[in-house]
Design a protein around this motif. Structure first.
Motif, PDB file in Angstrom:
ATOM      1  N   ASP A  15       0.791  -1.228   0.000  1.00  0.00           N
ATOM      2  CA  ASP A  15       0.000   0.000   0.000  1.00  0.00           C
ATOM      3  C   ASP A  15       0.827   1.283   0.000  1.00  0.00           C
ATOM      4  O   ASP A  15       0.288   2.359  -0.265  1.00  0.00           O
ATOM      5  N   ASN A  16       2.100   1.208   0.348  1.00  0.00           N
ATOM      6  CA  ASN A  16       2.933   2.402   0.459  1.00  0.00           C
ATOM      7  C   ASN A  16       4.328   2.144  -0.101  1.00  0.00           C
ATOM      8  O   ASN A  16       4.786   1.002  -0.149  1.00  0.00           O
ATOM      9  N   ARG A  17       5.011   3.239  -0.493  1.00  0.00           N
ATOM     10  CA  ARG A  17       6.428   3.173  -0.807  1.00  0.00           C
ATOM     11  C   ARG A  17       7.168   4.032   0.210  1.00  0.00           C
ATOM     12  O   ARG A  17       6.692   5.103   0.592  1.00  0.00           O
ATOM     13  N   MET A  18       8.328   3.546   0.667  1.00  0.00           N
ATOM     14  CA  MET A  18       9.076   4.228   1.714  1.00  0.00           C
ATOM     15  C   MET A  18      10.441   4.686   1.209  1.00  0.00           C
ATOM     16  O   MET A  18      11.084   3.984   0.424  1.00  0.00           O
ATOM     17  N   PHE A  19      10.858   5.853   1.712  1.00  0.00           N
ATOM     18  CA  PHE A  19      12.154   6.427   1.362  1.00  0.00           C
ATOM     19  C   PHE A  19      12.798   6.965   2.636  1.00  0.00           C
ATOM     20  O   PHE A  19      12.194   7.761   3.348  1.00  0.00           O
ATOM     21  N   ARG A  20      14.021   6.526   2.895  1.00  0.00           N
ATOM     22  CA  ARG A  20      14.712   6.988   4.091  1.00  0.00           C
ATOM     23  C   ARG A  20      15.243   8.390   3.853  1.00  0.00           C
ATOM     24  O   ARG A  20      15.906   8.662   2.844  1.00  0.00           O
ATOM     25  N   LEU A  21      14.975   9.264   4.817  1.00  0.00           N
ATOM     26  CA  LEU A  21      15.375  10.662   4.732  1.00  0.00           C
ATOM     27  C   LEU A  21      16.386  10.939   5.833  1.00  0.00           C
ATOM     28  O   LEU A  21      16.026  10.980   7.014  1.00  0.00           O
ATOM     29  N   GLY A  22      17.654  11.118   5.457  1.00  0.00           N
ATOM     30  CA  GLY A  22      18.689  11.265   6.461  1.00  0.00           C
ATOM     31  C   GLY A  22      18.835   9.988   7.270  1.00  0.00           C
ATOM     32  O   GLY A  22      18.547   8.892   6.801  1.00  0.00           O
ATOM     33  N   GLU A  23      19.253  10.130   8.524  1.00  0.00           N
ATOM     34  CA  GLU A  23      19.445   8.977   9.402  1.00  0.00           C
ATOM     35  C   GLU A  23      18.235   8.702  10.282  1.00  0.00           C
ATOM     36  O   GLU A  23      18.053   7.586  10.754  1.00  0.00           O
ATOM     37  N   GLU A  24      17.366   9.682  10.488  1.00  0.00           N
ATOM     38  CA  GLU A  24      16.341   9.567  11.523  1.00  0.00           C
ATOM     39  C   GLU A  24      14.905   9.593  11.007  1.00  0.00           C
ATOM     40  O   GLU A  24      13.976   9.440  11.796  1.00  0.00           O
ATOM     41  N   LEU A  25      14.692   9.762   9.696  1.00  0.00           N
ATOM     42  CA  LEU A  25      13.339   9.950   9.173  1.00  0.00           C
ATOM     43  C   LEU A  25      13.065   8.989   8.017  1.00  0.00           C
ATOM     44  O   LEU A  25      13.968   8.495   7.360  1.00  0.00           O
ATOM     45  N   VAL A  26      11.764   8.747   7.779  1.00  0.00           N
ATOM     46  CA  VAL A  26      11.339   7.963   6.624  1.00  0.00           C
ATOM     47  C   VAL A  26      10.119   8.640   6.016  1.00  0.00           C
ATOM     48  O   VAL A  26       9.204   9.073   6.727  1.00  0.00           O
ATOM     49  N   VAL A  27      10.114   8.766   4.703  1.00  0.00           N
ATOM     50  CA  VAL A  27       8.985   9.319   3.957  1.00  0.00           C
ATOM     51  C   VAL A  27       8.117   8.164   3.495  1.00  0.00           C
ATOM     52  O   VAL A  27       8.605   7.204   2.895  1.00  0.00           O
ATOM     53  N   ARG A  28       6.830   8.253   3.776  1.00  0.00           N
ATOM     54  CA  ARG A  28       5.913   7.158   3.430  1.00  0.00           C
ATOM     55  C   ARG A  28       4.815   7.700   2.515  1.00  0.00           C
ATOM     56  O   ARG A  28       4.019   8.544   2.910  1.00  0.00           O
ATOM     57  N   LEU A  29       4.803   7.219   1.268  1.00  0.00           N
ATOM     58  CA  LEU A  29       3.895   7.723   0.244  1.00  0.00           C
ATOM     59  C   LEU A  29       2.883   6.648  -0.147  1.00  0.00           C
ATOM     60  O   LEU A  29       3.269   5.585  -0.639  1.00  0.00           O
ATOM     61  N   PRO A  30       1.591   6.893   0.055  1.00  0.00           N
ATOM     62  CA  PRO A  30       0.574   5.924  -0.348  1.00  0.00           C
ATOM     63  C   PRO A  30       0.581   5.688  -1.855  1.00  0.00           C
ATOM     64  O   PRO A  30       0.805   6.598  -2.652  1.00  0.00           O
ATOM     65  N   ARG A  31       0.320   4.455  -2.230  1.00  0.00           N
ATOM     66  CA  ARG A  31       0.274   4.085  -3.638  1.00  0.00           C
ATOM     67  C   ARG A  31      -1.075   4.393  -4.277  1.00  0.00           C
ATOM     68  O   ARG A  31      -1.163   4.581  -5.494  1.00  0.00           O
ATOM     69  N   ARG A  32      -2.155   4.420  -3.473  1.00  0.00           N
ATOM     70  CA  ARG A  32      -3.503   4.440  -4.047  1.00  0.00           C
ATOM     71  C   ARG A  32      -4.460   5.207  -3.143  1.00  0.00           C
ATOM     72  O   ARG A  32      -4.153   5.471  -1.975  1.00  0.00           O
ATOM     73  N   PRO A  33      -5.645   5.583  -3.639  1.00  0.00           N
ATOM     74  CA  PRO A  33      -6.570   6.409  -2.857  1.00  0.00           C
ATOM     75  C   PRO A  33      -6.995   5.781  -1.529  1.00  0.00           C
ATOM     76  O   PRO A  33      -7.070   6.476  -0.518  1.00  0.00           O
ATOM     77  N   GLY A  34      -7.275   4.478  -1.530  1.00  0.00           N
ATOM     78  CA  GLY A  34      -7.722   3.846  -0.286  1.00  0.00           C
ATOM     79  C   GLY A  34      -6.699   3.934   0.820  1.00  0.00           C
ATOM     80  O   GLY A  34      -7.029   4.147   1.986  1.00  0.00           O
TER      81      GLY A  34
END
Length: 230
Positions: A39-58
């Motif tokens: 349901d999501n794609r994740m991207f590590r931001l620096g050492e302490e954060l993660v960006v989580r982007l939904p794939r779809r409307p639900g």
């Protein structure tokens, strides 16, 4: 490859643009791919954060729920949970809300990461005792051989005990036995959980057969085990 017909394309370039445009205080932090879920794609931001982007409307509809409830539930749970650090919005051609969360160190549970499956089962039972939610094995993290974190709270309010127990059939039998004993799950609930695990696996196999063969194969393996144990 897209997993869903209504999926919005998400890649590293898009994630970088969203972060830079909406959170310029983090524009200098490196960004790298950190794993994909259904349901999501994740991207590590620096050492302490993660960006989580939904794939779809639900899935996008779950962002507000997680931002609201995870800060309230985290303090009462015996493991780490993702701490929301910021709420992003549509932009750069991306139509959904999205989250920046605190990064949690850990690995997926498996033979190489779990020291004691029975202890792992009891640990997971402790999480379920504190909060009844829909669990998936890929949303659990192990650190130093023990259960360390639960990640995905998109199914909060599902309210179906059989659903939360269904994850145990992904793990060795010793884990399931310790988990069931720790929670005192009765026979009827256990059989409903087995049925839920079977139903989800049967649905996942054809859905992901072409787009995510490894995931579909996991469903095949689980169905074979469930049938053998019935």
């Amino acid at each position: 490859m897209a997993l869903h017909e209504d999926e919005v394309p998400v890649d590293l370039t898009l994630a970088r643009r969203l972060v830079d445009e909406q959170f310029p205080q983090w524009a200098d932090l490196p960004l790298s791919a950190a794993g994909d879920g259904t349901d999501n794609r994740m991207f590590r931001l620096g050492e302490e954060l993660v960006v989580r982007l939904p794939r779809r409307p639900g899935t996008a509809a779950d962002v507000a729920k997680e931002q609201t409830w995870i800060p309230r539930l985290g303090p009462v749970l015996p493991v780490d949970v993702p701490e929301p650090m910021a709420l992003g919005g549509p932009g750069a051609g991306y139509p959904f809300p999205w989250s920046v969360l605190r990064w949690i160190e850990g690995e997926e549970p498996g033979p190489a990461t779990v020291r004691d499956w029975a202890a792992f089962g009891r640990d997971l039972a402790g999480v379920v005792r504190a909060l009844h939610g829909d669990l998936r094995s890929a949303n659990l993290l192990v650190r130093d051989g023990r259960l360390a974190a639960v990640l995905d709270f998109g199914a909060l309010s599902l309210g179906r005990p059989a659903a939360e127990h269904a994850a145990v059939w992904h793990f060795p039998a010793a884990m399931g036995s310790a988990y069931r004993e720790a929670l005192g799950v009765d026979d009827d609930t256990w059989e409903r959980a087995r049925g839920w695990a079977l139903a989800v696996s049967l649905l996942a196999m054809p859905y992901y057969w072409s787009s995510w063969p490894e995931f579909a194969q996991g469903g095949v393996d689980k169905v074979r085990r469930l049938i053998a144990e019935s």
